[in-house]
Design a protein around this motif. Structure first.
Motif, PDB file in Angstrom:
ATOM      1  N   SER A   6      45.049  36.933  58.600  1.00 27.12           N
ATOM      2  CA  SER A   6      43.753  36.289  58.434  1.00 27.12           C
ATOM      3  C   SER A   6      43.941  34.832  58.015  1.00 27.12           C
ATOM      4  N   GLY A   7      44.816  34.609  57.062  1.00 25.10           N
ATOM      5  CA  GLY A   7      45.099  33.242  56.636  1.00 25.10           C
ATOM      6  C   GLY A   7      45.688  32.405  57.759  1.00 25.10           C
ATOM      7  N   GLN A   8      46.596  33.005  58.531  1.00 28.94           N
ATOM      8  CA  GLN A   8      47.200  32.287  59.650  1.00 28.94           C
ATOM      9  C   GLN A   8      46.144  31.943  60.705  1.00 28.94           C
ATOM     10  N   PHE A   9      45.274  32.908  61.020  1.00 27.13           N
ATOM     11  CA  PHE A   9      44.228  32.652  62.009  1.00 27.13           C
ATOM     12  C   PHE A   9      43.236  31.611  61.518  1.00 27.13           C
ATOM     13  N   LEU A  10      42.877  31.666  60.228  1.00 28.31           N
ATOM     14  CA  LEU A  10      41.955  30.662  59.694  1.00 28.31           C
ATOM     15  C   LEU A  10      42.566  29.267  59.760  1.00 28.31           C
ATOM     16  N   SER A  11      43.836  29.160  59.433  1.00 28.03           N
ATOM     17  CA  SER A  11      44.510  27.869  59.461  1.00 28.03           C
ATOM     18  C   SER A  11      44.556  27.291  60.880  1.00 28.03           C
ATOM     19  N   ALA A  26      47.432  46.164  54.712  1.00 24.32           N
ATOM     20  CA  ALA A  26      46.495  45.220  54.100  1.00 24.32           C
ATOM     21  C   ALA A  26      47.150  43.853  53.904  1.00 24.32           C
ATOM     22  N   LEU A  27      48.362  43.835  53.377  1.00 30.43           N
ATOM     23  CA  LEU A  27      49.050  42.563  53.163  1.00 30.43           C
ATOM     24  C   LEU A  27      49.288  41.835  54.486  1.00 30.43           C
ATOM     25  N   GLY A  28      49.650  42.591  55.510  1.00 25.58           N
ATOM     26  CA  GLY A  28      49.843  41.990  56.834  1.00 25.58           C
ATOM     27  C   GLY A  28      48.550  41.413  57.392  1.00 25.58           C
ATOM     28  N   VAL A  29      47.460  42.142  57.225  1.00 24.58           N
ATOM     29  CA  VAL A  29      46.164  41.662  57.718  1.00 24.58           C
ATOM     30  C   VAL A  29      45.711  40.435  56.921  1.00 24.58           C
ATOM     31  N   ALA A  40      48.915  42.858  74.580  1.00 22.99           N
ATOM     32  CA  ALA A  40      47.812  43.795  74.864  1.00 22.99           C
ATOM     33  C   ALA A  40      47.856  44.989  73.910  1.00 22.99           C
ATOM     34  N   GLU A  41      49.043  45.481  73.613  1.00 20.05           N
ATOM     35  CA  GLU A  41      49.195  46.610  72.685  1.00 20.05           C
ATOM     36  C   GLU A  41      48.757  46.210  71.274  1.00 20.05           C
ATOM     37  N   THR A  42      49.081  44.988  70.872  1.00 18.03           N
ATOM     38  CA  THR A  42      48.663  44.492  69.558  1.00 18.03           C
ATOM     39  C   THR A  42      47.144  44.482  69.457  1.00 18.03           C
ATOM     40  N   VAL A  43      46.482  43.998  70.484  1.00 26.76           N
ATOM     41  CA  VAL A  43      45.012  43.988  70.505  1.00 26.76           C
ATOM     42  C   VAL A  43      44.477  45.412  70.396  1.00 26.76           C
ATOM     43  N   ARG A  44      45.063  46.324  71.171  1.00 26.51           N
ATOM     44  CA  ARG A  44      44.606  47.719  71.171  1.00 26.51           C
ATOM     45  C   ARG A  44      44.754  48.329  69.771  1.00 26.51           C
ATOM     46  N   VAL A  45      45.888  48.121  69.133  1.00 26.48           N
ATOM     47  CA  VAL A  45      46.136  48.697  67.815  1.00 26.48           C
ATOM     48  C   VAL A  45      45.200  48.091  66.764  1.00 26.48           C
ATOM     49  N   LEU A  46      44.984  46.788  66.816  1.00 28.07           N
ATOM     50  CA  LEU A  46      44.079  46.161  65.854  1.00 28.07           C
ATOM     51  C   LEU A  46      42.641  46.658  66.039  1.00 28.07           C
ATOM     52  N   GLU A  47      42.213  46.819  67.291  1.00 24.78           N
ATOM     53  CA  GLU A  47      40.874  47.364  67.540  1.00 24.78           C
ATOM     54  C   GLU A  47      40.768  48.804  67.045  1.00 24.78           C
ATOM     55  N   GLN A  48      41.820  49.572  67.242  1.00 20.42           N
ATOM     56  CA  GLN A  48      41.854  50.964  66.766  1.00 20.42           C
ATOM     57  C   GLN A  48      41.805  50.999  65.238  1.00 20.42           C
ATOM     58  N   LEU A  49      42.553  50.126  64.588  1.00 16.56           N
ATOM     59  CA  LEU A  49      42.544  50.066  63.121  1.00 16.56           C
ATOM     60  C   LEU A  49      41.160  49.674  62.618  1.00 16.56           C
ATOM     61  N   SER A  50      40.517  48.712  63.249  1.00 17.41           N
ATOM     62  CA  SER A  50      39.191  48.297  62.836  1.00 17.41           C
ATOM     63  C   SER A  50      38.181  49.439  62.975  1.00 17.41           C
TER      64      SER A  50
END
Length: 165
Positions: free
Chosen positions: A37-42, A30-33, A146-156
């Protein structure tokens, strides 16, 4: 002949650290996300500003580039509240970047779709978006990206499943 210490572990092996508890893993995730999120918004604000958009305007317009959606559909896709989407959608319509269209599935829930001006604004972001993607790919490596995308989609998907249960 090898001797084993009194604790029963082989002399040449280091004891392994205990696995983190699930609660700790959830907290770290959660803290990482939240940080991401803050980094992506910025960075999204910086990319969107020259195109005359904000990050939230870009987010809502991006959700309807392929097909018009009602506010509730945009909220689901983007992880926003319906009320927040409605507020942004009304602003986009007021600025001429989007328009409402009739929804054959629901008389009151109009569909939002971008105007030509809205599509052009999003296209102005493309060079900065592509440059950021290239820098991230160089930093992470193509496979890890690509692995990061896969893991984030799996987590979502897992969060959706848990929320529904």
């Amino acid at each position: 002949m090898s001797q084993e210490p009194a604790n029963g572990e082989p002399a040449n092996q280091q004891p392994t650290a205990p696995e983190p508890a699930n609660g700790e893993l959830l907290s770290r995730t959660a803290l990482g996300v939240f940080r991401l999120s803050g980094q992506f918004l910025s960075v999204s604000e910086r990319l969107a500003k020259p195109a005359g958009l904000t990050a939230s305007w870009w987010q809502v317009l991006g959700a309807v580039l392929r097909e018009p959606l009602p506010a509730s559909g945009i909220a689901r896709v983007m992880g926003m509240t319906r009320q927040g989407v409605q507020r942004v959608a009304d602003l986009l319509v007021g600025k001429g970047l989007a328009e409402y269209a009739p929804n054959p599935a629901h008389r009151r829930a109009k569909l939002l779709r971008p105007t030509d001006e809205g599509r052009a604004a999003v296209r102005r972001i493309d060079p900065g978006h592509a440059a950021l993607a290239a820098r991230l790919a160089a930093e992470l490596g193509e496979e890890q990206f690509a692995e990061t995308v896969r893991v984030l989609e799996q987590l979502s998907a897992a969060m959706d499943a848990v929320a529904e249960a």
